[in-house]
Design an enzyme around this catalytic site. Structure first.
Site, PDB file in Angstrom:
ATOM      1  N   VAL A  16       0.839  -1.202   0.000  1.00  0.00           N
ATOM      2  CA  VAL A  16       0.000   0.000   0.000  1.00  0.00           C
ATOM      3  C   VAL A  16       0.875   1.254   0.000  1.00  0.00           C
ATOM      4  O   VAL A  16       0.621   2.230  -0.730  1.00  0.00           O
ATOM      5  CB  VAL A  16      -0.973  -0.007   1.195  1.00  0.00           C
ATOM      6  CG1 VAL A  16      -1.798   1.266   1.235  1.00  0.00           C
ATOM      7  CG2 VAL A  16      -1.886  -1.226   1.147  1.00  0.00           C
ATOM      8  N   CYS A  17       1.920   1.233   0.814  1.00  0.00           N
ATOM      9  CA  CYS A  17       2.823   2.394   0.889  1.00  0.00           C
ATOM     10  C   CYS A  17       3.442   2.698  -0.468  1.00  0.00           C
ATOM     11  O   CYS A  17       3.600   3.867  -0.843  1.00  0.00           O
ATOM     12  CB  CYS A  17       3.928   2.144   1.911  1.00  0.00           C
ATOM     13  SG  CYS A  17       3.312   1.916   3.581  1.00  0.00           S
ATOM     14  N   THR A  18       3.797   1.659  -1.209  1.00  0.00           N
ATOM     15  CA  THR A  18       4.394   1.865  -2.531  1.00  0.00           C
ATOM     16  C   THR A  18       3.417   2.609  -3.442  1.00  0.00           C
ATOM     17  O   THR A  18       3.798   3.559  -4.136  1.00  0.00           O
ATOM     18  CB  THR A  18       4.788   0.497  -3.134  1.00  0.00           C
ATOM     19  OG1 THR A  18       5.670  -0.162  -2.227  1.00  0.00           O
ATOM     20  CG2 THR A  18       5.463   0.652  -4.482  1.00  0.00           C
TER      21      THR A  18
END
Ligand code: BEZ
Length: 212
Positions: free
Chosen positions: A45-47
């Site tokens: 998700v962070c990516t």
């Protein structure tokens, strides 16, 4: 550090980032800023989030908003990860990413919520005004990526309402009608809002966006 609230001063700090060491207030100057945290490098998700924010740079620039990210990962990890962000999203990182392995910034901005996770930074967003005061906070759990269109929408509202005695209704978007602040009398409104207004209730008066 106590929880930061709207209207509080955004704490200043000096930190190591992917763009080198920086002092927050010096870097920010009198622009608006978004400081946002993500839980961990090399996570899915962070990516997607960091790529999305990088892709929105023209929108942030147009609004004079500087963006800075942070997690508790060390700088070597950030440097190793940023290539993946471009691979996956097509957007190269174009804002500083703070390395906070000793959690100085996490403590200052209350970014670790131990009852959710005692080691990872949550997904918080702080919008900070030209006066270095906090204008908006939000916090999402690790499992839910943020909607950065909403953050742009809020910035449009914050910047508009900083300059005019108006508020923006539910789901408002830039260009749509706004609400005359209840504190403004009809008499004053005649001068301030020459385009006129539509009175739905004595306390709810819609007027065209005044800076359009
Ligand atoms: C993610 O970015 O996908 C993620 C990060 C930490 C925990 C769970 C998900």
């Amino acid at each position: 550090m106590a929880t930061l609230r709207l209207g509080d001063d955004a704490p200043d700090f000096t930190a190591e980032t992917t763009d080198g060491e920086l002092n927050f207030y010096d870097w920010k100057g009198d622009s608006w800023a978004i400081l946002f945290s993500h839980p961990k490098d090399f996570t899915p998700v962070c990516t997607t989030e960091l790529g999305r924010v990088a892709g929105l740079k023209p929108e942030f620039d147009e609004r004079d908003v500087k963006v800075i990210g942070v997690s508790v990962d060390p700088i070597d990890s950030h440097r190793a990860w940023v290539g993946d962000i471009e691979d996956v999203t097509g957007n190269a990182l174009n804002f500083p990413l703070i390395a906070d392995p000793d959690r100085k910034l996490a403590d200052l901005y209350d970014l670790i919520h131990p009852n959710a996770n005692d080691t990872l930074t949550v997904r918080s967003v702080y919008v900070i005004g030209p006066d270095n005061k906090i204008k908006l906070t939000l916090t999402y759990p690790a499992s839910t990526g943020r909607n950065f269109d909403e953050i742009l929408r809020v910035i449009d509202s914050l910047q508009l309402t900083a300059g005019y005695s108006v508020a923006t209704p539910a789901d408002w978007k830039d260009g749509e009608d706004v609400i005359i602040a209840p504190a403004v009398s009809d008499e004053d409104a005649k001068e301030r809002f020459p385009k006129g207004w539509d009175t739905k209730k004595p306390y709810l008066r819609y007027t065209p966006q005044p800076n359009r």
